[in-house]
Design a protein around this motif. Structure first.
Motif, PDB file in Angstrom:
ATOM      1  N   THR A  65       0.825  -1.211   0.000  1.00 54.81           N
ATOM      2  CA  THR A  65       0.000   0.000   0.000  1.00 54.81           C
ATOM      3  C   THR A  65       0.861   1.264   0.000  1.00 54.81           C
ATOM      4  N   ARG A  66       1.814   1.342   0.913  1.00 56.64           N
ATOM      5  CA  ARG A  66       2.651   2.540   1.001  1.00 56.64           C
ATOM      6  C   ARG A  66       3.589   2.661  -0.197  1.00 56.64           C
ATOM      7  N   THR A  76      -3.734   7.391   0.540  1.00 56.69           N
ATOM      8  CA  THR A  76      -3.747   6.113   1.248  1.00 56.69           C
ATOM      9  C   THR A  76      -4.912   6.074   2.224  1.00 56.69           C
ATOM     10  N   TYR A  88      -3.392   1.598  12.733  1.00 55.70           N
ATOM     11  CA  TYR A  88      -2.152   1.676  11.962  1.00 55.70           C
ATOM     12  C   TYR A  88      -1.250   2.759  12.528  1.00 55.70           C
ATOM     13  N   PHE A  90       0.991   4.631  10.807  1.00 55.83           N
ATOM     14  CA  PHE A  90       1.505   5.588   9.824  1.00 55.83           C
ATOM     15  C   PHE A  90       0.359   6.471   9.337  1.00 55.83           C
ATOM     16  N   ALA A  92      -2.369   8.104   7.239  1.00 54.17           N
ATOM     17  CA  ALA A  92      -3.267   7.703   6.160  1.00 54.17           C
ATOM     18  C   ALA A  92      -4.673   8.139   6.534  1.00 54.17           C
ATOM     19  N   ASN A 253       3.411  -4.427   8.966  1.00 50.03           N
ATOM     20  CA  ASN A 253       2.247  -3.863   8.281  1.00 50.03           C
ATOM     21  C   ASN A 253       1.489  -2.878   9.156  1.00 50.03           C
ATOM     22  N   ASP A 255       2.883  -0.975  11.526  1.00 52.40           N
ATOM     23  CA  ASP A 255       3.710   0.222  11.662  1.00 52.40           C
ATOM     24  C   ASP A 255       3.962   0.919  10.337  1.00 52.40           C
ATOM     25  N   GLY A 256       3.858   0.168   9.237  1.00 53.75           N
ATOM     26  CA  GLY A 256       4.083   0.727   7.908  1.00 53.75           C
ATOM     27  C   GLY A 256       5.277   0.083   7.239  1.00 53.75           C
TER      28      GLY A 256
END
Length: 463
Positions: A65-66, A76, A88, A90, A92, A253, A255-256
Protein backbone atom coordinates in the motif's frame (compact mmCIF):
# COMPACT_ATOMS: atom_id res chain seq x y z
CA UNK A 1 -15.83 -0.03 -14.82
CA UNK A 2 -12.63 -2.03 -14.93
CA UNK A 3 -11.99 -4.71 -12.29
CA UNK A 4 -8.72 -6.59 -12.62
CA UNK A 5 -7.49 -9.33 -10.27
CA UNK A 6 -3.77 -9.83 -9.68
CA UNK A 7 -3.02 -13.22 -8.17
CA UNK A 8 0.21 -14.35 -6.55
CA UNK A 9 0.37 -18.15 -6.75
CA UNK A 10 3.27 -18.21 -4.27
CA UNK A 11 1.31 -16.74 -1.35
CA UNK A 12 -2.15 -17.51 -2.78
CA UNK A 13 -2.90 -13.80 -2.45
CA UNK A 14 -5.16 -11.58 -4.56
CA UNK A 15 -5.05 -7.83 -5.06
CA UNK A 16 -7.48 -5.78 -7.11
CA UNK A 17 -7.33 -2.85 -9.53
CA UNK A 18 -10.64 -1.03 -9.96
CA UNK A 19 -10.87 1.82 -12.43
CA UNK A 20 -13.41 4.26 -13.81
CA UNK A 21 -12.82 4.59 -17.56
CA UNK A 22 -14.93 7.74 -17.76
CA UNK A 23 -12.74 9.71 -15.37
CA UNK A 24 -9.51 7.75 -15.77
CA UNK A 25 -9.10 7.14 -12.02
CA UNK A 26 -8.31 3.88 -10.25
CA UNK A 27 -7.89 2.35 -6.81
CA UNK A 28 -5.77 -0.65 -5.87
CA UNK A 29 -6.81 -2.85 -2.94
CA UNK A 30 -4.37 -5.11 -1.04
CA UNK A 31 -1.37 -4.36 -3.25
CA UNK A 32 1.85 -6.32 -2.97
CA UNK A 33 5.23 -4.55 -2.84
CA UNK A 34 6.41 -5.34 -6.37
CA UNK A 35 4.12 -2.80 -8.01
CA UNK A 36 5.14 -2.78 -11.67
CA UNK A 37 2.06 -4.72 -12.82
CA UNK A 38 -0.32 -2.16 -11.32
CA UNK A 39 1.59 0.69 -12.91
CA UNK A 40 1.65 -1.11 -16.26
CA UNK A 41 -2.11 -1.69 -16.23
CA UNK A 42 -2.79 1.93 -15.31
CA UNK A 43 -0.60 3.11 -18.20
CA UNK A 44 -2.22 0.68 -20.63
CA UNK A 45 -5.71 1.87 -19.66
CA UNK A 46 -4.77 5.55 -19.56
CA UNK A 47 -5.65 5.75 -15.87
CA UNK A 48 -4.17 7.36 -12.79
CA UNK A 49 -4.03 5.41 -9.55
CA UNK A 50 -5.51 7.99 -7.19
CA UNK A 51 -6.27 5.80 -4.17
CA UNK A 52 -4.77 2.75 -2.46
CA UNK A 53 -6.24 0.81 0.42
CA UNK A 54 -6.23 -2.56 2.13
CA UNK A 55 -8.73 -4.74 3.89
CA UNK A 56 -6.77 -5.25 7.12
CA UNK A 57 -3.35 -5.52 8.77
CA UNK A 58 -2.04 -8.50 6.86
CA UNK A 59 -0.01 -11.32 8.40
CA UNK A 60 0.95 -13.44 5.41
CA UNK A 61 2.69 -10.86 3.22
CA UNK A 62 4.15 -7.38 3.45
CA UNK A 63 1.70 -4.82 2.15
CA UNK A 64 2.50 -2.72 -0.90
CA UNK A 65 0.00 0.00 0.00
CA UNK A 66 2.65 2.54 1.00
CA UNK A 67 4.96 1.53 -1.86
CA UNK A 68 2.27 2.16 -4.46
CA UNK A 69 1.14 5.40 -2.85
CA UNK A 70 4.71 6.70 -2.85
CA UNK A 71 5.13 5.83 -6.53
CA UNK A 72 1.86 7.38 -7.70
CA UNK A 73 0.99 10.11 -5.21
CA UNK A 74 -2.27 8.31 -4.49
CA UNK A 75 -4.19 8.93 -1.28
CA UNK A 76 -3.75 6.11 1.25
CA UNK A 77 -6.78 4.77 3.09
CA UNK A 78 -6.68 2.25 5.94
CA UNK A 79 -9.12 0.96 8.52
CA UNK A 80 -9.85 3.12 11.53
CA UNK A 81 -11.95 0.39 13.14
CA UNK A 82 -10.93 -2.23 15.69
CA UNK A 83 -10.20 -0.08 18.73
CA UNK A 84 -7.01 1.47 20.05
CA UNK A 85 -4.95 -1.72 19.86
CA UNK A 86 -5.54 -2.14 16.14
CA UNK A 87 -4.71 1.25 14.71
CA UNK A 88 -2.15 1.68 11.96
CA UNK A 89 1.03 3.48 12.96
CA UNK A 90 1.51 5.59 9.82
CA UNK A 91 -0.26 8.56 8.31
CA UNK A 92 -3.27 7.70 6.16
CA UNK A 93 -6.94 8.51 5.80
CA UNK A 94 -9.00 6.37 8.21
CA UNK A 95 -12.04 4.50 6.94
CA UNK A 96 -14.91 3.68 9.28
CA UNK A 97 -17.93 1.49 8.62
CA UNK A 98 -19.95 2.80 5.61
CA UNK A 99 -17.35 5.44 4.64
CA UNK A 100 -16.91 5.74 0.89
CA UNK A 101 -14.26 6.53 -1.71
CA UNK A 102 -15.48 7.92 -5.04
CA UNK A 103 -13.70 7.50 -8.36
CA UNK A 104 -15.80 9.01 -11.13
CA UNK A 105 -18.86 6.76 -11.46
CA UNK A 106 -17.54 4.21 -8.99
CA UNK A 107 -18.23 4.17 -5.26
CA UNK A 108 -16.15 2.02 -2.92
CA UNK A 109 -17.91 1.60 0.43
CA UNK A 110 -16.11 0.20 3.47
CA UNK A 111 -17.95 -2.27 5.67
CA UNK A 112 -16.50 -3.24 9.03
CA UNK A 113 -16.37 -7.05 9.04
CA UNK A 114 -14.32 -8.08 12.09
CA UNK A 115 -13.52 -11.68 12.94
CA UNK A 116 -10.34 -12.53 11.08
CA UNK A 117 -8.94 -9.36 12.65
CA UNK A 118 -10.69 -6.67 14.73
CA UNK A 119 -10.10 -3.87 12.19
CA UNK A 120 -11.01 -5.84 9.06
CA UNK A 121 -12.88 -4.05 6.29
CA UNK A 122 -14.63 -5.42 3.23
CA UNK A 123 -15.38 -3.16 0.27
CA UNK A 124 -18.65 -2.95 -1.62
CA UNK A 125 -18.22 -1.71 -5.19
CA UNK A 126 -21.00 0.19 -6.96
CA UNK A 127 -20.68 0.91 -10.67
CA UNK A 128 -22.78 4.06 -10.83
CA UNK A 129 -22.85 4.04 -14.62
CA UNK A 130 -24.80 0.78 -14.45
CA UNK A 131 -26.56 0.58 -11.09
CA UNK A 132 -27.23 2.49 -7.91
CA UNK A 133 -26.61 -0.64 -5.81
CA UNK A 134 -23.38 -2.52 -5.12
CA UNK A 135 -22.69 -5.43 -7.42
CA UNK A 136 -19.32 -6.56 -6.08
CA UNK A 137 -17.64 -7.21 -2.75
CA UNK A 138 -13.92 -7.35 -2.12
CA UNK A 139 -14.09 -9.55 0.95
CA UNK A 140 -10.41 -9.66 1.93
CA UNK A 141 -9.94 -12.36 4.57
CA UNK A 142 -13.59 -12.28 5.68
CA UNK A 143 -15.33 -14.62 3.22
CA UNK A 144 -13.44 -16.92 0.86
CA UNK A 145 -14.85 -19.21 -1.79
CA UNK A 146 -16.13 -22.06 0.37
CA UNK A 147 -14.55 -20.91 3.62
CA UNK A 148 -13.95 -18.08 6.08
CA UNK A 149 -10.89 -16.24 7.34
CA UNK A 150 -9.45 -17.93 10.41
CA UNK A 151 -9.95 -16.00 13.67
CA UNK A 152 -6.98 -17.54 15.50
CA UNK A 153 -4.02 -15.85 13.80
CA UNK A 154 -3.80 -13.20 16.51
CA UNK A 155 -3.16 -16.02 18.99
CA UNK A 156 -0.85 -17.92 16.67
CA UNK A 157 1.17 -15.04 15.20
CA UNK A 158 0.57 -11.81 17.09
CA UNK A 159 0.95 -12.81 20.73
CA UNK A 160 -2.74 -12.88 21.58
CA UNK A 161 -4.26 -15.10 24.25
CA UNK A 162 -7.55 -16.83 23.44
CA UNK A 163 -8.59 -14.05 21.03
CA UNK A 164 -9.85 -16.78 18.68
CA UNK A 165 -13.12 -17.12 20.56
CA UNK A 166 -13.95 -13.42 20.40
CA UNK A 167 -12.88 -13.44 16.75
CA UNK A 168 -15.18 -16.36 15.95
CA UNK A 169 -18.09 -14.54 17.59
CA UNK A 170 -17.31 -11.39 15.62
CA UNK A 171 -17.15 -13.40 12.42
CA UNK A 172 -20.55 -14.94 13.12
CA UNK A 173 -22.05 -11.47 13.59
CA UNK A 174 -20.29 -10.07 10.51
CA UNK A 175 -21.92 -12.79 8.44
CA UNK A 176 -25.31 -12.08 9.96
CA UNK A 177 -25.20 -8.31 9.85
CA UNK A 178 -23.26 -7.61 6.65
CA UNK A 179 -22.72 -10.53 4.30
CA UNK A 180 -26.14 -12.18 4.48
CA UNK A 181 -27.87 -8.80 4.16
CA UNK A 182 -26.56 -8.50 0.60
CA UNK A 183 -28.50 -9.65 -2.47
CA UNK A 184 -27.61 -13.08 -3.84
CA UNK A 185 -26.25 -11.67 -7.10
CA UNK A 186 -23.39 -9.71 -5.48
CA UNK A 187 -20.10 -11.11 -6.76
CA UNK A 188 -17.51 -11.80 -4.08
CA UNK A 189 -13.78 -11.45 -4.74
CA UNK A 190 -11.73 -12.79 -1.80
CA UNK A 191 -8.19 -11.89 -0.78
CA UNK A 192 -6.87 -15.46 -0.94
CA UNK A 193 -7.32 -18.75 -2.73
CA UNK A 194 -6.46 -22.39 -2.21
CA UNK A 195 -3.13 -22.91 -0.45
CA UNK A 196 -3.31 -19.89 1.81
CA UNK A 197 -2.76 -20.40 5.54
CA UNK A 198 -5.43 -17.75 6.26
CA UNK A 199 -8.12 -20.43 6.21
CA UNK A 200 -8.35 -24.22 6.11
CA UNK A 201 -10.46 -25.10 3.05
CA UNK A 202 -10.28 -22.23 0.59
CA UNK A 203 -11.64 -22.82 -2.89
CA UNK A 204 -9.44 -22.47 -5.95
CA UNK A 205 -11.97 -20.47 -7.98
CA UNK A 206 -11.24 -16.73 -8.26
CA UNK A 207 -14.68 -15.53 -7.14
CA UNK A 208 -18.05 -16.59 -5.81
CA UNK A 209 -21.40 -14.94 -5.07
CA UNK A 210 -23.32 -14.18 -1.92
CA UNK A 211 -26.10 -16.51 -3.05
CA UNK A 212 -23.78 -19.41 -3.79
CA UNK A 213 -22.10 -19.17 -0.39
CA UNK A 214 -25.47 -18.73 1.34
CA UNK A 215 -26.68 -21.95 -0.26
CA UNK A 216 -23.56 -24.10 -0.12
CA UNK A 217 -20.92 -22.94 2.37
CA UNK A 218 -20.27 -25.12 5.41
CA UNK A 219 -21.03 -22.23 7.75
CA UNK A 220 -24.48 -21.48 6.31
CA UNK A 221 -26.24 -24.22 8.28
CA UNK A 222 -25.02 -22.73 11.56
CA UNK A 223 -26.23 -19.28 10.57
CA UNK A 224 -29.59 -20.70 9.53
CA UNK A 225 -30.09 -22.25 12.99
CA UNK A 226 -28.32 -19.44 14.87
CA UNK A 227 -25.90 -22.03 16.30
CA UNK A 228 -22.92 -19.86 17.18
CA UNK A 229 -21.24 -22.51 19.34
CA UNK A 230 -21.40 -25.13 16.61
CA UNK A 231 -20.08 -22.56 14.15
CA UNK A 232 -17.18 -21.71 16.47
CA UNK A 233 -16.26 -25.35 17.05
CA UNK A 234 -16.08 -26.20 13.35
CA UNK A 235 -14.36 -22.94 12.44
CA UNK A 236 -11.52 -23.44 14.91
CA UNK A 237 -11.02 -27.17 14.32
CA UNK A 238 -7.92 -28.25 12.35
CA UNK A 239 -6.76 -24.83 11.21
CA UNK A 240 -3.40 -25.06 9.42
CA UNK A 241 -0.13 -24.17 11.12
CA UNK A 242 0.48 -20.43 11.22
CA UNK A 243 3.87 -19.60 9.75
CA UNK A 244 6.16 -18.01 12.32
CA UNK A 245 7.10 -15.12 10.03
CA UNK A 246 3.46 -13.97 10.20
CA UNK A 247 4.27 -12.20 13.47
CA UNK A 248 6.88 -10.05 11.73
CA UNK A 249 4.46 -9.26 8.89
CA UNK A 250 1.82 -8.14 11.38
CA UNK A 251 4.16 -5.74 13.13
CA UNK A 252 5.62 -4.30 9.95
CA UNK A 253 2.25 -3.86 8.28
CA UNK A 254 0.79 -2.19 11.36
CA UNK A 255 3.71 0.22 11.66
CA UNK A 256 4.08 0.73 7.91
CA UNK A 257 6.11 -1.36 5.49
CA UNK A 258 9.34 0.32 4.41
CA UNK A 259 9.13 2.07 1.05
CA UNK A 260 11.81 0.70 -1.28
CA UNK A 261 11.42 3.11 -4.20
CA UNK A 262 12.68 2.21 -7.69
CA UNK A 263 15.04 -0.77 -7.55
CA UNK A 264 18.24 -1.12 -9.53
CA UNK A 265 18.65 -4.29 -11.63
CA UNK A 266 20.32 -7.14 -9.78
CA UNK A 267 23.94 -7.71 -10.72
CA UNK A 268 25.35 -11.06 -11.74
CA UNK A 269 28.22 -11.93 -9.41
CA UNK A 270 31.27 -14.04 -10.18
CA UNK A 271 32.52 -16.87 -8.00
CA UNK A 272 35.26 -14.80 -6.37
CA UNK A 273 32.80 -12.09 -5.31
CA UNK A 274 30.47 -14.68 -3.86
CA UNK A 275 33.26 -16.50 -2.01
CA UNK A 276 34.45 -13.24 -0.46
CA UNK A 277 30.97 -12.27 0.76
CA UNK A 278 30.36 -15.75 2.17
CA UNK A 279 33.70 -15.75 3.98
CA UNK A 280 32.99 -12.30 5.43
CA UNK A 281 29.47 -13.47 6.38
CA UNK A 282 28.04 -10.36 4.76
CA UNK A 283 25.86 -12.63 2.61
CA UNK A 284 24.25 -16.06 2.59
CA UNK A 285 23.84 -18.16 -0.53
CA UNK A 286 20.31 -19.31 -1.41
CA UNK A 287 20.16 -22.44 -3.52
CA UNK A 288 16.88 -22.09 -5.37
CA UNK A 289 17.07 -25.45 -7.15
CA UNK A 290 14.88 -28.46 -6.42
CA UNK A 291 15.72 -30.24 -3.17
CA UNK A 292 16.88 -33.34 -5.06
CA UNK A 293 19.48 -31.26 -6.91
CA UNK A 294 20.52 -29.70 -3.60
CA UNK A 295 20.95 -33.16 -2.08
CA UNK A 296 23.30 -34.06 -4.94
CA UNK A 297 25.58 -31.17 -3.93
CA UNK A 298 25.21 -27.52 -3.03
CA UNK A 299 27.29 -24.57 -1.83
CA UNK A 300 28.75 -24.83 1.67
CA UNK A 301 26.51 -23.00 4.11
CA UNK A 302 23.67 -22.61 1.61
CA UNK A 303 20.04 -22.18 2.50
CA UNK A 304 17.88 -24.52 0.43
CA UNK A 305 14.91 -22.40 -0.66
CA UNK A 306 13.40 -23.68 -3.92
CA UNK A 307 12.07 -21.09 -6.32
CA UNK A 308 10.81 -19.06 -7.87
CA UNK A 309 7.31 -20.56 -7.62
CA UNK A 310 7.14 -20.70 -3.78
CA UNK A 311 10.20 -18.65 -2.98
CA UNK A 312 8.41 -16.10 -0.78
CA UNK A 313 6.76 -18.79 1.33
CA UNK A 314 9.89 -20.88 1.82
CA UNK A 315 12.16 -17.86 2.33
CA UNK A 316 9.79 -16.70 5.07
CA UNK A 317 10.38 -20.04 6.77
CA UNK A 318 14.13 -20.23 6.30
CA UNK A 319 15.42 -16.69 6.81
CA UNK A 320 14.56 -14.00 9.35
CA UNK A 321 15.73 -10.52 8.27
CA UNK A 322 14.94 -9.11 11.71
CA UNK A 323 17.65 -11.27 13.29
CA UNK A 324 19.98 -11.75 10.33
CA UNK A 325 21.53 -8.74 8.59
CA UNK A 326 23.18 -10.73 5.80
CA UNK A 327 22.16 -10.08 2.22
CA UNK A 328 20.96 -12.92 0.03
CA UNK A 329 22.75 -14.18 -3.05
CA UNK A 330 20.36 -16.26 -5.15
CA UNK A 331 21.04 -18.92 -7.73
CA UNK A 332 19.29 -17.91 -10.96
CA UNK A 333 19.61 -18.91 -14.59
CA UNK A 334 19.65 -15.29 -15.73
CA UNK A 335 18.73 -11.69 -14.98
CA UNK A 336 15.00 -12.11 -15.61
CA UNK A 337 14.69 -15.05 -13.22
CA UNK A 338 16.78 -13.22 -10.62
CA UNK A 339 14.41 -10.22 -10.78
CA UNK A 340 11.43 -12.54 -10.46
CA UNK A 341 13.00 -14.06 -7.36
CA UNK A 342 13.64 -10.66 -5.80
CA UNK A 343 9.99 -9.77 -6.41
CA UNK A 344 8.97 -12.84 -4.42
CA UNK A 345 11.41 -12.06 -1.61
CA UNK A 346 10.28 -8.47 -1.06
CA UNK A 347 6.71 -9.71 -0.68
CA UNK A 348 7.77 -11.13 2.69
CA UNK A 349 10.08 -8.24 3.61
CA UNK A 350 13.41 -9.80 2.59
CA UNK A 351 14.80 -6.74 0.85
CA UNK A 352 18.58 -7.22 0.97
CA UNK A 353 19.51 -9.12 -2.17
CA UNK A 354 23.16 -8.66 -3.13
CA UNK A 355 22.86 -10.24 -6.57
CA UNK A 356 22.74 -13.58 -8.30
CA UNK A 357 25.05 -16.24 -9.68
CA UNK A 358 24.26 -18.71 -12.45
CA UNK A 359 27.27 -21.05 -12.18
CA UNK A 360 28.18 -22.89 -8.98
CA UNK A 361 31.26 -24.62 -10.36
CA UNK A 362 33.92 -22.60 -8.54
CA UNK A 363 32.15 -22.25 -5.19
CA UNK A 364 32.95 -24.36 -2.10
CA UNK A 365 30.77 -27.45 -2.24
CA UNK A 366 28.81 -29.33 0.40
CA UNK A 367 26.88 -32.60 0.33
CA UNK A 368 23.94 -32.55 2.78
CA UNK A 369 24.11 -35.68 4.92
CA UNK A 370 21.23 -38.13 4.67
CA UNK A 371 20.28 -41.38 6.34
CA UNK A 372 18.26 -44.08 4.59
CA UNK A 373 15.06 -45.22 6.35
CA UNK A 374 16.36 -48.78 6.64
CA UNK A 375 19.36 -47.48 8.62
CA UNK A 376 17.41 -45.11 10.84
CA UNK A 377 16.94 -47.52 13.75
CA UNK A 378 20.70 -47.98 14.18
CA UNK A 379 21.66 -44.39 13.42
CA UNK A 380 22.66 -42.43 16.53
CA UNK A 381 20.65 -39.23 16.91
CA UNK A 382 19.24 -36.99 19.64
CA UNK A 383 15.84 -36.34 18.11
CA UNK A 384 13.76 -37.44 15.14
CA UNK A 385 12.00 -34.33 13.88
CA UNK A 386 8.80 -34.30 11.82
CA UNK A 387 8.53 -30.88 10.13
CA UNK A 388 5.21 -31.45 8.36
CA UNK A 389 1.97 -29.75 9.34
CA UNK A 390 0.40 -30.77 12.63
CA UNK A 391 -2.54 -32.42 10.86
CA UNK A 392 -0.13 -34.56 8.80
CA UNK A 393 1.72 -35.57 11.95
CA UNK A 394 -1.52 -36.45 13.71
CA UNK A 395 -2.60 -38.61 10.77
CA UNK A 396 0.53 -40.72 11.10
CA UNK A 397 4.23 -40.31 11.81
CA UNK A 398 7.40 -42.32 12.39
CA UNK A 399 7.29 -43.75 15.93
CA UNK A 400 9.19 -41.58 18.38
CA UNK A 401 9.20 -38.48 16.15
CA UNK A 402 8.82 -35.02 17.67
CA UNK A 403 6.67 -32.52 15.76
CA UNK A 404 7.84 -29.02 14.82
CA UNK A 405 6.50 -27.43 11.65
CA UNK A 406 9.10 -26.33 9.08
CA UNK A 407 7.42 -22.93 9.04
CA UNK A 408 8.16 -22.47 12.76
CA UNK A 409 11.44 -24.29 13.33
CA UNK A 410 13.76 -21.29 13.04
CA UNK A 411 11.74 -19.44 15.70
CA UNK A 412 11.56 -22.35 18.17
CA UNK A 413 15.20 -23.33 18.48
CA UNK A 414 14.87 -23.57 22.25
CA UNK A 415 12.72 -26.69 21.76
CA UNK A 416 15.61 -28.53 20.06
CA UNK A 417 18.66 -30.16 21.67
CA UNK A 418 21.82 -28.06 21.44
CA UNK A 419 24.07 -31.10 21.03
CA UNK A 420 23.82 -34.37 19.16
CA UNK A 421 22.27 -35.05 15.76
CA UNK A 422 18.80 -34.11 14.55
CA UNK A 423 17.27 -36.38 11.91
CA UNK A 424 14.48 -34.54 10.12
CA UNK A 425 11.82 -35.36 7.55
CA UNK A 426 8.69 -33.98 5.90
CA UNK A 427 6.46 -35.80 3.39
CA UNK A 428 8.64 -35.82 0.26
CA UNK A 429 11.77 -33.86 1.21
CA UNK A 430 11.11 -30.33 -0.12
CA UNK A 431 9.95 -28.67 3.09
CA UNK A 432 12.52 -30.64 5.05
CA UNK A 433 15.35 -29.31 2.89
CA UNK A 434 14.29 -25.75 3.79
CA UNK A 435 14.06 -26.46 7.51
CA UNK A 436 17.23 -28.58 7.66
CA UNK A 437 19.37 -25.96 5.90
CA UNK A 438 18.01 -23.19 8.15
CA UNK A 439 18.78 -25.24 11.26
CA UNK A 440 22.28 -26.01 10.01
CA UNK A 441 22.84 -22.31 9.43
CA UNK A 442 21.74 -21.75 13.03
CA UNK A 443 24.44 -24.14 14.25
CA UNK A 444 22.62 -27.47 14.53
CA UNK A 445 23.77 -30.79 13.12
CA UNK A 446 20.97 -32.04 10.90
CA UNK A 447 20.76 -35.21 8.85
CA UNK A 448 17.87 -35.55 6.41
CA UNK A 449 15.89 -38.76 6.07
CA UNK A 450 16.21 -39.99 2.50
CA UNK A 451 12.81 -39.83 0.82
CA UNK A 452 11.32 -38.37 4.02
CA UNK A 453 8.06 -39.89 5.31
CA UNK A 454 7.04 -41.24 1.90
CA UNK A 455 10.41 -43.00 1.68
CA UNK A 456 9.97 -44.47 5.15
CA UNK A 457 6.50 -45.75 4.23
CA UNK A 458 7.86 -47.33 1.04
CA UNK A 459 10.59 -49.05 3.02
CA UNK A 460 7.97 -50.53 5.37
CA UNK A 461 5.99 -51.88 2.42
CA UNK A 462 9.09 -53.44 0.87
CA UNK A 463 10.05 -55.30 4.03
Amino acid sequence: MLLERFYDEDLAQASYFIGCQAKGEAIVVDARRDITEYLALAAKQGMRITAVTETHIHADYLSGTRELAAATGATTYVSGEGGADWQYGFEAERLMDKDSITLGNITVTARHTPGHTPEHLSFLITDGAYSSEPGYMLSGDFVFAGDLGRPDLLDEAAGGVDTRFAGASQLFKSLQEVFLQLPDHVQVYPGHGSGSACGKALGAVPSTTVGYERANAWWARYLNTNDEQGFTNELLENQPDAHAYFGRMKRQNRDGAAVMGPLQPLQELDAQQVRTMLEERSAVFVDTRDHQQVHAGTVAGALAIPGPDKLATFAGWGFDPERDERALIVFATGADQAEEMRNHLVRVGIDKVAGYISDLTDLPSYLPEQVHPRDLQNFEHSVLLDVRNRTEYNDGHIPGAKWLSASQALWKLDSLPTDGVIVSYCQSGKRNAVAASALRDAGYTVVELTGSYAGWQSELVSQ
